[in-house]
Design a protein around this motif. Sequence first.
Motif, short mmCIF file in Angstrom:
data_model
loop_
_atom_site.label_atom_id
_atom_site.label_comp_id
_atom_site.label_asym_id
_atom_site.label_seq_id
_atom_site.Cartn_x
_atom_site.Cartn_y
_atom_site.Cartn_z
N UNK A 85 0.79 -1.23 0.00
CA UNK A 85 0.00 0.00 0.00
C UNK A 85 0.82 1.28 0.00
N UNK A 86 2.15 1.14 0.02
CA UNK A 86 3.00 2.32 0.07
C UNK A 86 3.16 2.96 -1.30
N UNK A 87 3.96 4.00 -1.31
CA UNK A 87 4.13 4.79 -2.53
C UNK A 87 4.93 4.00 -3.57
N UNK A 88 4.61 4.23 -4.83
CA UNK A 88 5.36 3.63 -5.94
C UNK A 88 5.68 4.73 -6.95
N UNK A 89 6.68 4.44 -7.75
CA UNK A 89 7.11 5.46 -8.70
C UNK A 89 7.13 4.93 -10.11
N UNK A 90 6.75 5.79 -11.02
CA UNK A 90 6.91 5.49 -12.44
C UNK A 90 7.86 6.53 -13.01
N UNK A 91 8.86 6.06 -13.71
CA UNK A 91 9.86 6.99 -14.22
C UNK A 91 9.98 6.83 -15.73
N UNK A 92 9.95 7.97 -16.42
CA UNK A 92 10.19 7.96 -17.85
C UNK A 92 11.65 8.28 -18.08
N UNK A 93 12.34 7.36 -18.70
CA UNK A 93 13.76 7.56 -18.97
C UNK A 93 13.92 8.35 -20.27
N UNK A 94 14.08 9.65 -20.11
CA UNK A 94 14.27 10.52 -21.27
C UNK A 94 15.70 11.05 -21.27
N UNK A 95 16.61 10.30 -20.64
CA UNK A 95 18.01 10.73 -20.60
C UNK A 95 18.69 10.23 -21.87
N UNK A 96 18.28 10.81 -22.97
CA UNK A 96 18.70 10.31 -24.28
C UNK A 96 20.09 10.83 -24.62
N UNK A 97 21.09 10.00 -24.32
CA UNK A 97 22.47 10.44 -24.59
C UNK A 97 23.19 9.50 -25.51
N UNK A 98 22.50 8.52 -26.05
CA UNK A 98 23.14 7.59 -26.97
C UNK A 98 23.58 8.36 -28.23
N UNK A 99 24.86 8.28 -28.57
CA UNK A 99 25.29 9.00 -29.77
C UNK A 99 24.47 8.57 -31.00
N UNK A 100 24.00 9.54 -31.73
CA UNK A 100 23.23 9.25 -32.93
C UNK A 100 21.74 9.10 -32.70
N UNK A 101 21.31 9.29 -31.48
CA UNK A 101 19.90 9.06 -31.15
C UNK A 101 19.22 10.37 -30.78
N UNK A 102 18.06 10.61 -31.38
CA UNK A 102 17.37 11.88 -31.12
C UNK A 102 15.87 11.71 -31.22
N UNK A 103 15.38 10.49 -30.98
CA UNK A 103 13.96 10.22 -31.14
C UNK A 103 13.12 10.80 -30.01
#
Lengths: 446, 686
Positions: A85-103
């Motif tokens: 019943x405790x808190x939960x988290x949803x995280x969107x990983x938008x740390x887009x640092x892969x070379x060549x990636x910009x989606x």
Amino acid sequence: MSPTGAHPDESRPLTGRIDAAGGPVSLEQVKTWSGYAGARRAWLEMSREEVIEEVKAANLRGRGGAGFAAGVKWGFVPSGEKDDGGVRYLIANCDEMEPGTFKDRYLLENDPHLLIEGMVIGARAIRAEHGFIFLRGEYVHAAERLRQALGEAEAEGWIGDDACGSGEPFHLHLHLSGGRYICGEETALLNALEGRMPQPRARPPFPPASGAWGRPTIVNNCETLCNVPAILRCGAEAYTELGIGSNSGTKLYGVSGRVRRPGLKELPLGTSIREILFEHAGGMLEGHHFRGLLPGGASTDFLVEEHLDLPMDFESIGEAGSRMGTGTMVVVDDSVCIVDLSRNLQHFFAQESCGFCTPCREGLPVLERMLMALEEGTARPGDLERMERQAGFIGVPGNTFCVHATGAMEPLRSALKHFREDFEAHLEAGGCPHRARVGAAAGRAS
Amino acid sequence: MATIRIDDRSYEVEAGRNLLEVALSGSIDLPYFCWHPELGSVGACRQCAVMQYTGESDETGRLVMACMTPVADGMRFSVEAPHARDFRASIIEWLMVNHPHDCPVCEEGGECHLQDMTVMTGHSMRVYPGPKRTWRNQYLGPLINHEMNRCITCYRCVRFYRDYAGGTDLEDFGSRDRVYFGRAEDGVLENEFSGNLVEVCPTGVFTDRPFARRYTRKWDLVSAPSVCAGCALGCATLAASRDDEFRRIHNRYHPDVNRYFLCDRGRFGQDWVDGPGRIRQVGRRRDDGSFDPVSAQEAIAAIGATLGDARVIGIGSPRASLETSFALARLVGREHFCAGFALDETEPVRAAVAYLREGRARIPTLAEVESADAVLVLGEDPIDSAPRLALSLRQAVMAKARETAADAGIAPWQDAGVRSHGRYSRHPLYLATLLPSRSADLAADCYQGSPAELAGLGESIADGDPQSGSRGQRLRSRCGGGAAGGRAAAGRLRHLPRRCLGGGCGPVGLRGAGRCRSGCRLPVGAAGGRCCRCGPAGCPSGRRTRPGGRAPQSGDGQRGRAGRGRERSPPPRRSGAGAGRPGPGRNRRGGRCGGARDGRGGRLAAAGDGPAREPGHPGQQRGPGPALPSGAACRAAAASGLALADRSGRGGIRSGAGLRRCRCPGGSDRRQRPGAGRRPRRCAAR
């Protein structure tokens, strides 16, 4: 909340609204074009289990690189009796640092509400009270757009204390990363979010059981979450049909390098490399010849001519000895020195190592230096074998603490496999023959 | 149990332990850096890689890190497989890329783990031609030297200092191949256990600064097992000398006491061994202050001549060893001997010894402290009076994390996983102290009060709350009853003293947990607020002579204390826990540092308190090696007035650092040469 109309292009759930708007999608356009219809269905008409089942049925695979099924991941969060019943988290990983990636950048700058809606649905599925958008710090424009969108979503009642009118809370926060590649690693991201050193964590515990602040946490890639609204809006079956073969949904493919039309294109998952490269990206630029490509960013193995007819999906690329990764390919043509490219990439990965385990921390700079020696002409006989041996030790999953160094070895080991003659030429010529050639050409031109 | 195979040999091992532990216990040479038996596994160095095979037919196998691999029945590994050997050699090669080759002048030389592992792994030729990284070193105080260029980034230092010992001023900074271990700025390391960095660091980054003051190579040292005289715990140490001079203290493993770590006071506070004020031989002090050495026989004869037929009494010291006290008592006769305690100290000590003999109280070992579900510390700040106990208290509190992690299927040796998953899990620790405790960050609750209030709290606990019905037993059971009990006790901690304050608790000494209400002034031990001698009928010894004391009355045990003791004189405010240091010797800073200053916890009288080292303490009996010079003997040597008695002890005179004096018939005063424990005890002169 006003009633919404239809999505402008259901065959392209990611970029349909952006193309219809001809640029950034406004709040009014979001509301007109099926805004948050999926989220409302998830919160008001479906149970948590049904949402998870729907996403599982849609066979939505993570778009961050590993291709893990998103619905299965959501199902790992303790439920039933195990739910404290405790808190939960949803995280969107938008740390887009892969070379060549910009989606992710394209999606966030043009249609941030797509991600927010995806997260609202994800929060419903895992009963998350708080969500975090972990955004690459350099994405200033995306941050601006997200901040604005978060304000709009709050005002519209899509997030907040009464998310989508369900009576349950879901608060969404934007977090800007400090700017380290390793922060894109799931558990290093959690450490960074908590204000700790961004070093990957030991597993177990796995984040769905004990993630951010020791609570159940789900980390999904930005593009993965952007696919979720369409699944809930149109149903798993319709979504599945968007893909080719056994794949479901669409993928935001990207092409960079010396091609005619570099950029992003949303295509059915499983489109062949040849089609992406030569139809949608327009083929190679005049005077440049295709040598190889990194299919999913810098940390994937080179693919060469013989692989061009492979469908660009997780299985096919995996069977060819590479990874689809982020699906944004870096095309290498004959004007690029493979050794220099490898050195450049190893420099990047060595710089971005968190410094926790020895092979990554000490091994990558050693390899970078070896490549530099090849370039400068100070390499000694036996260096190639030494390099291969060390890359072989670093490049096996499990030999290092996380997969950062493993990923770093993928382009190097595959370059040594497919373009070994380039390395040998460097060794024989006592320097970079490519540079000498280009230099000579430049000299003639002047 | 599980049967595993390593290189075609079978081993019976405990299932669930990690392979590295198992391999090292099985005398298999497997190099490692980041793993430490006390700190657990994190998998940072990747040095302990071995091959694991999935079945009998598996010929390829895969590399696994032994420290991160739990063993289970039927597993098959190879340490000697060429691929694993090559991988380990590569790891060493990478580690040595930036390690300076200053071994000949390095303070760690001779006992460098990195050196050993490098030799073991077979990396003997540097092929990397690049430059080495360099760092600016920090001033970390007078005790620890910092030489960052030698760092191999194993993370052991921060894992000990920050995670294990609770230090806040040593961190890992930076990333990639430039991780810096140090403070945010130059300055003295604040933690009381910083000296362990010297031993925890596998190479010469953190070294013993006082040790380096004088030229020493480690292989020149003569070492002997010893016991620390710093406090009442009696940690096992290894004292080392060179050229007849004390040089350093190292930790000596003892399973029930200190295990792998010492406090800084124990490690660095031993310079008195060679101090100029120390009397090293029998002698006579002239009126002009000069000191002439004489033989023992001469001295005794001289004393006899001086005293003539006068009655002689011998006053010993509580800081003296049992042997010393015994010798003095024999010299003057038992009836003329006083141990040096004040009367009001003697009685509690006697009572405490009686408790212990009767088995009514027990002194827990540090290992037992670390396994406690809840801890109450009454009247002491262990970080001052018995620092190593404070470190154990920290482990007792943090042990809850391992329990929480175990529920999630995380093995207790998975250090990073345990700390990540169980970060908010703590066993309750309650501190009742005179002044703010430095362990307060650990405590579930703290209480500060005057000595009388603290004693009242202890009395209430021993006695039970008059208003709560089933009294002491219930409270005690709560105190030991895990988190829920801990919370209940915390509640008590908050309100009990206030009640005591209102009612007055009667005169008590600082270390007493309350005095017997029969008036005999012994500490409370039995139910009903009486000492263990006085039953409900009153004091058998008729000691109710203290002013303000009253005759026992029926129903005392049940009545509330309100009103009682009002007629008594206010409690004497005493500071300083040092037994036998009456009057001016006491530390005026209050009880907090009393023990610290004189090095004695004086802990026997404290109820529910930590372990004290007393005659029966296992620390002195189980240690390996020949008859050890006890901590008490060291103290005896320190107490200069007792040099005569010390000299007469059997088995040769022992000096504080554990060195033996020569036993040759002439009684040469020279110390023994190398190999003190095994060789004939003759000085080099003979």
